[in-house]
Design a protein around this motif. Structure first.
Motif, PDB file in Angstrom:
ATOM      1  N   SER A   1     -10.097   2.311   1.985  1.00 24.38           N
ATOM      2  CA  SER A   1     -10.712   3.108   1.103  1.00 24.38           C
ATOM      3  C   SER A   1     -11.134   2.373  -0.154  1.00 24.38           C
TER       4      SER A   1
ATOM      5  N   TRP B   1      -6.197   1.387   3.259  1.00 23.09           N
ATOM      6  CA  TRP B   1      -6.706  -0.011   3.627  1.00 23.09           C
ATOM      7  C   TRP B   1      -8.277   0.457   3.510  1.00 23.09           C
TER       8      TRP B   1
ATOM      9  N   ASN C   1       0.489   4.092  -2.704  1.00 21.67           N
ATOM     10  CA  ASN C   1      -0.634   5.057  -2.484  1.00 21.67           C
ATOM     11  C   ASN C   1      -2.047   4.634  -2.064  1.00 21.67           C
ATOM     12  N   LEU C   2      -2.037   3.409  -1.420  1.00 23.46           N
ATOM     13  CA  LEU C   2      -3.262   2.938  -1.111  1.00 23.46           C
ATOM     14  C   LEU C   2      -3.857   3.111   0.106  1.00 23.46           C
TER      15      LEU C   2
ATOM     16  N   VAL D   1       0.950  -1.137   0.003  1.00 25.61           N
ATOM     17  CA  VAL D   1       0.030   0.063   0.189  1.00 25.61           C
ATOM     18  C   VAL D   1       0.788   1.225   0.017  1.00 25.61           C
TER      19      VAL D   1
ATOM     20  N   GLN E   1      -8.800  -5.972  -8.070  1.00 27.24           N
ATOM     21  CA  GLN E   1      -7.793  -4.905  -8.982  1.00 27.24           C
ATOM     22  C   GLN E   1      -6.282  -5.688  -8.764  1.00 27.24           C
TER      23      GLN E   1
ATOM     24  N   ASN F   1     -11.705  -4.169  -4.109  1.00 25.80           N
ATOM     25  CA  ASN F   1     -10.194  -3.797  -3.966  1.00 25.80           C
ATOM     26  C   ASN F   1      -9.399  -4.994  -4.610  1.00 25.80           C
TER      27      ASN F   1
ATOM     28  N   TRP G   1     -10.046   1.289  -3.933  1.00 27.88           N
ATOM     29  CA  TRP G   1      -8.709   1.410  -4.402  1.00 27.88           C
ATOM     30  C   TRP G   1      -9.307   1.701  -6.305  1.00 27.88           C
ATOM     31  N   HIS G   2      -8.336   2.524  -6.805  1.00 25.80           N
ATOM     32  CA  HIS G   2      -8.628   2.499  -8.163  1.00 25.80           C
ATOM     33  C   HIS G   2      -7.046   2.285  -8.661  1.00 25.80           C
ATOM     34  N   ILE G   3      -6.587   1.118  -8.927  1.00 25.36           N
ATOM     35  CA  ILE G   3      -5.263   0.907  -9.207  1.00 25.36           C
ATOM     36  C   ILE G   3      -5.209   0.730 -11.049  1.00 25.36           C
TER      37      ILE G   3
END
Length: 465
Positions: free
Chosen positions: A273, A271, A268-269, A264, A344, A341, A275-277
């Protein structure tokens, strides 16, 4: 007179000591007999020699399935694999017709626990329920992924190795090495390089073969763990958080738990939230290239929303634990993983493997009402839903795990000379991964266990022991 009393007293002491020895031996015999009797109903086959006939055999080395095969088991080893006509066996040998069944190698899963979170930041040892649930699912070999007190795991391993307890073959990881800022009461706190080396040496001498650092570990402490473990030819793995996967990789870590979910800091993730990877971003490709270049293995522990709150499994929970999980189902806590999440991460893993990286599998079943064995199957199903082919996933969960443990000469595939660790399944998991859940019989070292009976014995125990 004094001399006479002294002689009598010594004789009394000798008789007392003798009686204590005899009593101790009797208790040991009674214990072994009781264990044998209590577990007899769990074993279907226990012959020195046995022949399995008419089976579909999954060959994870070639990625193919062999039809109408016979497997000759002798003294816990695979002695021959061929069509029935090509195998010579002694007269009167016990046989098992597996027409319509599929035989797979025993699963080798690498992020497993023998403890369970009681909801208060403490992990409770589960020696009665967890080993049976693992074995029932066909997990014949596992690596633990850290414990509050590894002596529990080490002693359980010794009992299983000696035949005094039923369960998978175990490779034991040491305690969860962490900084004082970590959130669990049972973390093994190390803050300096020297503390880390001493702690790693201590647990290596007890029998641990790998060492896990946890999310708040400091740079100096990680360096100490790595240096001591590598000096002994042992592995360091990490559930990372504050420290990035990139930094841990540069320091020499061998394995990262939960795959890219531990990275993470790199990605820049957050936990809690959504995610948008973007797997085309430079920070993503740079991370993958760095991990591949340093031969870091990823242990993936897939999670889907359907894994949580499965009411059909609640009968395995103790009364108190069932109430806690039913509360979670009504109001889902934010710390439970999110499937949107998790999915992804599958493309990142595929890119990692395409570039030469290695993945192994684990379940991480130790909380939220998620159970060992069942979750190992769920993880395999989730990988297929995420885009992997069933045969690729079966290979990850067998021979790839064995290679990671450096035990591929004994485990991980159905080959002559290897341990007779086999799963008998109704269906074709190599085509439909969900069929992996239909385990009938599990052979471990040539002994055939009743999967249903193992699970029945574990009901109502998870959360207690």
């Amino acid at each position: 007179m004094t001399h006479l009393f002294s002689v009598v007293r010594r004789n009394d002491q000798l008789q007392t000591s003798f009686c204590k020895v005899i009593f101790s031996l009797l208790l040991s015999c009674i214990g072994v007999l009781a264990f044998s009797q209590s577990n007899h109903s769990l074993i279907l086959y226990n012959k020195n020699e046995m022949l399995l006939e008419n089976a579909r055999v999954v060959d994870v080395i070639t990625g193919t399935v062999l039809e109408q095969q016979a497997i000759y088991i002798s003294n816990g080893k695979i002695k021959a694999i061929a069509t029935r006509k090509k195998i010579k066996v002694p007269k009167g040998i016990s046989t098992l017709d597996l027409q319509g069944k599929t035989v797979l190698p025993g699963l080798v899963m690498l992020h497993e626990h023998m403890n369970y979170n009681n909801g208060a930041g403490v992990w409770l040892f589960q020696p009665a329920s967890f080993p049976k649930l693992y074995l029932a699912a066909g997990v014949t070999t596992l690596r633990t992924a850290g414990a509050e007190n590894p002596m529990y795991d080490l002693n359980l391993k010794r009992r299983i190795d000696k035949g005094l307890a039923i369960g998978p073959r175990m490779f034991v990881t040491g305690p969860m090495f962490n900084d004082p800022s970590g959130g669990f009461l049972g973390d093994f706190v190390i803050t300096t390089y020297e503390e880390a080396r001493k702690a790693t040496a201590f647990w290596a001498e007890q029998g641990c073969t790998s060492f896990k650092v946890y999310s708040d570990i400091s740079r100096n402490a990680l360096m100490g763990v790595i240096d001591e473990a590598h000096a002994r030819g042992l592995i360091v793995t990490g559930h990372l958080g504050k420290m990035s996967c990139s930094e841990a990789t540069e320091l020499g870590i061998d394995n990262i738990e939960h795959g890219f979910a531990s990275c993470v800091s790199d990605l820049n993730l957050a936990w809690d939230s959504i995610w948008h990877i973007d797997n085309q971003q430079k920070k993503v490709t740079d991370l993958i290239n760095r991990l591949v270049a340093r031969n870091v293995v990823l242990t993936v522990t897939p999670f889907s929303d359907s894994d949580f709150g499965n009411v059909s499994l609640f009968d395995y929970l103790s009364t108190d634990e069932r109430k806690r999980i039913e509360g979670y189902v009504k109001e889902r806590p934010p710390f439970i993983p999110k499937e949107q999440n998790e999915v992804q991460l599958r493309p990142l893993e595929k890119t990692f493997v395409t570039k030469g990286g290695h993945i192994v599998l684990g379940a991480d079943a130790a909380d939220f009402g998620i159970l060992p064995g069942f979750q190992d199957h769920n993880a395999m199903v989730s990988m297929v839903k995420g885009g992997w082919k069933p045969m690729d996933v079966i290979r990850m969960a067998t021979i790839d795990g064995a290679r990671f443990l450096k035990a591929e000469g004994e485990l991980g595939s159905i080959e002559v000379g290897k341990s007779a660790d086999l799963i008998i399944v109704s269906g074709k998991p190599d085509q439909t991964m969900e069929d992996i859940r239909n385990v009938d019989i599990v052979f471990e070292k040539g002994v055939g266990y009743d999967s249903k009976a193992l699970r029945e014995r574990a009901k109502g125990l998870v959360g207690r022991h």
